[in-house]
Write a protein that holds these residues in place. Structure first.
Motif, PDB file in Angstrom:
ATOM      1  N   CYS A   1       0.840  -1.204   0.000  1.00 22.81           N
ATOM      2  CA  CYS A   1       0.000   0.000   0.000  1.00 22.81           C
ATOM      3  C   CYS A   1       0.879   1.259   0.000  1.00 22.81           C
ATOM      4  CB  CYS A   1      -0.932  -0.016   1.216  1.00 22.81           C
ATOM      5  SG  CYS A   1      -0.102   0.300   2.782  1.00 22.81           S
TER       6      CYS A   1
ATOM      7  N   MET B   1       1.385   3.498   2.235  1.00 22.63           N
ATOM      8  CA  MET B   1       2.147   3.656   3.473  1.00 22.63           C
ATOM      9  C   MET B   1       3.344   2.708   3.496  1.00 22.63           C
ATOM     10  SD  MET B   1       1.184   6.009   5.401  1.00 22.63           S
ATOM     11  CE  MET B   1       0.305   7.228   4.478  1.00 22.63           C
TER      12      MET B   1
ATOM     13  N   CYS C   1       0.392   0.846   7.770  1.00 20.99           N
ATOM     14  CA  CYS C   1      -0.162   0.077   6.643  1.00 20.99           C
ATOM     15  C   CYS C   1      -1.691   0.132   6.638  1.00 20.99           C
ATOM     16  CB  CYS C   1       0.303  -1.380   6.745  1.00 20.99           C
ATOM     17  SG  CYS C   1      -0.494  -2.465   5.551  1.00 20.99           S
ATOM     18  N   TYR C   2      -2.247   0.332   5.432  1.00 21.56           N
ATOM     19  CA  TYR C   2      -3.700   0.381   5.289  1.00 21.56           C
ATOM     20  C   TYR C   2      -4.320  -1.007   5.262  1.00 21.56           C
ATOM     21  CZ  TYR C   2      -3.352   5.287   3.761  1.00 21.56           C
ATOM     22  OH  TYR C   2      -3.123   6.628   3.701  1.00 21.56           O
ATOM     23  N   ASP C   3      -3.502  -2.017   5.027  1.00 20.38           N
ATOM     24  CA  ASP C   3      -4.053  -3.341   4.755  1.00 20.38           C
ATOM     25  C   ASP C   3      -3.298  -4.431   5.518  1.00 20.38           C
ATOM     26  OD1 ASP C   3      -5.700  -5.162   3.572  1.00 20.38           O
ATOM     27  OD2 ASP C   3      -4.572  -5.273   1.690  1.00 20.38           O
TER      28      ASP C   3
END
Ligand SMILES: [Zn+2]
Ligand SMILES: [Zn+2]
Length: 341
Positions: A92, A94, A103-105
């Motif tokens: 992602c 970030m 982190c978005y995921d």
């Protein structure tokens, strides 16, 4: 298998639940030690938006690989491991910018650790699972997660060799921060705290322990730094007043790190002159990266940090609620829940 189930604020039960089954790319870890964290305590007391009851709390753990899926080649039953509760995706925005903790995921383990077995998904096996070196205990392994959070916080303090760090609050995270800062060459670490047992522990770790009701903290800082004050102040307590107070202890060009989370809707008053004319940075730190998690295990393995010395209580899993209450009442520093079986 047994599990401590969080049933809502101030309610926890021990229940028999189904042992998780694993997919071909997963491993099953038998939890040997799991630490009670401030997040677990806050959730138990007042609820938490991330943890809808009924659920299993706990995210700091280490154990033994009990089963491996047919596609897993790196681990075998019997391997001793520490497991990060979550890992970044790596892809992602970030992660691409190197901010893995944002982190978005993220992917994570499928349940909390206050139980006997946890299924570990592929991503966490690859990036968040670390073999415990010979001689390192499961309790130390379980300390890798809080220590990783502390390494993240210390990095954000931007300390140079020989700098002075002031830590407000000698709870488990404050004491771990003191150890980490000293290990990486801080000149002096000063800890302010009211609780006498915690102050004693801070002194034992090598910090200068100050009870601000007995001594003027600013005077101590001036004395210890030759008038320079602290290059960084790490606020390891969860109230806004502490952040406001921290502003009088930081040296020009220094950093105030809001390491402890504040209750939602908190307001903090900041002196704009301090930020502008004195170039003080106000930062925050939360969570950790998979890199810091690995580094935490290394630091303990190489005996640079003895995180186990802040464990004051080791209890069987069945006494999870008692362990949480000991933390609530500040009778314990770190409580470790263990499974003997
Ligand atoms: Zn934690
Ligand atoms: Zn990511």
């Amino acid at each position: 298998m047994k599990a401590a189930i969080y049933q809502g604020p101030k309610q926890m039960t021990i229940e028999e639940i189904k042992r998780p089954s694993i997919g071909p790319d997963q491993i099953l870890v038998q939890v040997k030690a799991s630490g009670v964290c401030g997040t677990d305590v806050k959730t138990y007391i007042r609820g938490h938006r991330f943890f809808e009851p009924p659920c299993i709390l706990g995210h700091e753990f280490a154990g033994v690989v009990a089963e491996v899926g047919s596609e897993v080649t790196d681990y075998s039953p019997g391997d001793r491991v520490a497991v990060a509760p979550y890992v970044p995706c790596g892809f992602c925005h970030m992660c691409q910018a190197g901010h893995f903790e944002l982190c978005y995921d993220k992917s994570g383990v499928e349940s909390g650790a206050f139980t006997e077995y946890i299924a570990i998904p592929k991503e966490v096996i690859e990036r968040g699972t670390v073999r415990l070196p010979t001689g390192m205990s499961f309790s130390a392994g379980a300390m890798a997660e809080p220590l990783a959070c502390v390494l993240n916080g210390i990095e954000d303090c931007r300390l140079e060799l020989g700098d002075t760090l002031l830590i407000m609050g000698a709870g488990p995270m404050g004491l771990l921060s003191a150890q980490a800062a000293l290990a990486q060459g801080a000149g002096k670490v000063i800890i302010s705290e009211f609780n006498q047992e915690r102050l004693a522990k801070a002194a034992e770790i090598g910090a200068i322990a100050v009870d601000p009701r007995k001594e003027d903290l600013k005077e101590v800082l001036k004395r210890e730094t030759g008038g320079k004050l602290a290059q960084a102040v790490m606020v390891c307590v969860g109230f806004a007043e502490a952040v406001e107070e921290a502003q009088q202890y930081v040296a020009p060009g220094g950093v105030i790190n809001m390491f402890g989370g504040l209750p939602k809707d908190s307001k903090v008053t900041i002196d704009p002159g301090l930020i502008h004319y004195q170039q003080v940075s106000l930062v925050g730190s939360f969570g950790f990266t998979h890199i810091q998690y690995r580094r935490a295990v290394e630091l303990m393995a190489n005996k640079r940090i003895d995180a186990e010395r802040i464990i004051t209580h080791t209890l069987p899993l069945e006494e999870a609620e008692k362990g949480i209450n000991l933390s609530v009442e500040q009778k314990a520093l770190k409580v470790m829940l263990v499974n003997e079986g």
